[in-house]
Design a protein around this motif. Structure first.
Motif, PDB file in Angstrom:
ATOM      1  N   ILE A   1     -37.323-114.832 -45.886  1.00 17.31           N
ATOM      2  CA  ILE A   1     -37.493-114.523 -47.313  1.00 17.31           C
ATOM      3  C   ILE A   1     -36.640-115.455 -48.172  1.00 17.31           C
ATOM      4  CG2 ILE A   1     -37.264-112.708 -49.063  1.00 17.31           C
ATOM      5  CD1 ILE A   1     -37.430-110.743 -46.656  1.00 17.31           C
ATOM      6  N   PRO A   2     -37.279-116.368 -48.903  1.00 15.99           N
ATOM      7  CA  PRO A   2     -36.479-117.259 -49.754  1.00 15.99           C
ATOM      8  C   PRO A   2     -35.847-116.465 -50.896  1.00 15.99           C
ATOM      9  CG  PRO A   2     -38.832-117.588 -50.150  1.00 15.99           C
ATOM     10  CD  PRO A   2     -38.729-116.626 -49.011  1.00 15.99           C
ATOM     11  N   THR A   3     -34.543-116.573 -51.029  1.00 21.40           N
ATOM     12  CA  THR A   3     -33.829-115.867 -52.097  1.00 21.40           C
ATOM     13  C   THR A   3     -32.877-116.853 -52.792  1.00 21.40           C
ATOM     14  OG1 THR A   3     -32.459-114.987 -50.273  1.00 21.40           O
ATOM     15  CG2 THR A   3     -33.960-113.454 -51.340  1.00 21.40           C
ATOM     16  N   PRO A   4     -33.440-117.804 -53.548  1.00 20.02           N
ATOM     17  CA  PRO A   4     -32.600-118.808 -54.211  1.00 20.02           C
ATOM     18  C   PRO A   4     -31.780-118.204 -55.344  1.00 20.02           C
ATOM     19  CG  PRO A   4     -34.868-118.990 -54.959  1.00 20.02           C
ATOM     20  CD  PRO A   4     -34.860-117.952 -53.867  1.00 20.02           C
ATOM     21  N   GLY A   5     -30.813-118.957 -55.795  1.00 15.85           N
ATOM     22  CA  GLY A   5     -29.948-118.503 -56.886  1.00 15.85           C
ATOM     23  C   GLY A   5     -28.505-118.701 -56.489  1.00 15.85           C
ATOM     24  N   HIS A   6     -28.086-117.993 -55.441  1.00 16.12           N
ATOM     25  CA  HIS A   6     -26.733-118.173 -54.884  1.00 16.12           C
ATOM     26  C   HIS A   6     -26.595-119.630 -54.441  1.00 16.12           C
ATOM     27  CE1 HIS A   6     -23.053-116.915 -52.822  1.00 16.12           C
ATOM     28  NE2 HIS A   6     -23.469-117.567 -51.758  1.00 16.12           N
ATOM     29  N   THR A   7     -27.556-120.082 -53.659  1.00 23.29           N
ATOM     30  CA  THR A   7     -27.750-121.508 -53.362  1.00 23.29           C
ATOM     31  C   THR A   7     -29.259-121.752 -53.449  1.00 23.29           C
ATOM     32  OG1 THR A   7     -28.086-121.210 -50.973  1.00 23.29           O
ATOM     33  CG2 THR A   7     -25.797-121.537 -51.708  1.00 23.29           C
ATOM     34  N   PRO A   8     -29.693-123.006 -53.583  1.00 25.35           N
ATOM     35  CA  PRO A   8     -31.140-123.215 -53.750  1.00 25.35           C
ATOM     36  C   PRO A   8     -31.956-122.822 -52.521  1.00 25.35           C
ATOM     37  CG  PRO A   8     -29.954-125.316 -53.666  1.00 25.35           C
ATOM     38  CD  PRO A   8     -28.917-124.246 -53.763  1.00 25.35           C
TER      39      PRO A   8
END
Ligand SMILES: [Zn+2]
Length: 299
Positions: free
Chosen positions: A144-151
């Motif tokens: 599950i891609p969860t970008p934000g914290h790191t890309p």
């Protein structure tokens, strides 16, 4: 709290309660593949795990407190999102991604990365594909891609175990981190919403408390609200135009000066910088003559 077994997924509690510079790890026991996720929990436990059998290392993202013992598994393929791979190739790039510019700080972090975190540059890795379902043999994993914290931050869902590994969306009372050059507040919020909507029965964060066996619903809300609270404080502080230095010395994020000073001053500065940019993007603040000014909304 001890290590726990959930079906074919084992939770390995990190040293220091899984607080930085450690994290919790997961051990996936597929019939075909045995995988350790985020090998930064405990040298002793991971050494034992290696004897038990590890075929691959998966990383939720590039931060040092998730990779510190990965060299223990030398010879095993390392899997990571392609978007988070550049910092693995070179220590200078690693520091650039954090936005560390000061020469003294770069020197300190280089030493720390080599001595504490055993940083070794690597030119190859296998890339975990967004949204891919992988079958490790009797064990399914959804990436599950969860970008934000790191890309390239990735979370993992295990449908058979109904277990969701959150990575660094860790539900701590400090709130989310989005202070790196490529971190992003809007993406962080979207990732929190995405994780919150996944039907799981167990949730595992990479730090601190670790396992949640009932829905951490209210904690998600609190965690997300910290972002808005930081912004509210910042806007309230901009009662008149202020320089970045004035804003940072108010310690709006951490509440008060913390030790080690260099580290926390840096963290405060980069998090405030992200919030100021986020305000600017939405037309809520502007930088004029070196001072940030709040843009009053017209009624
Ligand atoms: Zn992280």
């Amino acid at each position: 709290m001890k290590d726990r077994q959930f079906g074919r997924v084992r939770f390995i509690r990190g040293e220091n309660g899984g607080k930085y510079p450690f994290s919790h790890s997961l051990y996936l026991q597929g019939d075909r593949e045995r995988v350790v996720i985020d090998p930064a929990s405990s040298l002793e436990k991971l050494t034992r795990l290696k004897e038990e059998g590890v075929d691959g290392v998966w990383l939720s993202h590039w931060h040092e407190d998730h990779i510190r013992y990965m060299n223990l598994f030398e010879g095993c393929p390392v899997w990571v999102s392609e978007r988070d791979f550049p910092p693995f190739t070179d220590l200078e790039t690693f520091l650039d991604w954090y936005g560390i510019e000061d020469r003294g700080a770069r020197y300190y972090w280089k030493k720390e990365m080599l001595e504490t975190f055993d940083y070794r540059p690597r030119q190859t890795a296998c890339f975990l594909q967004d949204d891919k379902r992988m079958d490790l043999g009797g064990l399914t994993v959804q990436v599950i891609p969860t970008p934000g914290h790191t890309p390239g931050h990735l979370s993992f869902f295990f449908p058979e175990e109904e277990l969701l590994f959150l990575g660094d969306y860790d539900l701590t009372s400090f709130g989310p981190w989005y202070g790196d050059i490529l971190s992003d507040i809007a993406h962080t919020i979207a990732s929190i919403h995405k994780l919150k909507a996944i039907p799981a029965r167990r949730w595992v964060a990479a730090h601190n408390h670790g396992i949640y066996e009932s829905n951490p619903g209210p904690l998600w809300d609190q965690y997300e609200k910290i972002i808005y609270e930081r912004e509210r404080k910042l806007l309230a502080f901009l009662d008149r135009p202020k320089t970045p230095r004035e804003i940072c010395s108010a310690w709006l994020i951490y509440g008060r000066p913390r030790e080690p000073k260099e580290m926390y001053e840096f963290n405060e500065r980069v998090l405030i910088g992200k919030h100021l940019d986020y305000l600017r993007q939405r037309g809520k603040a502007v930088l004029e003559d070196g001072r940030w000014r709040k843009v009053e909304s017209e009624i």
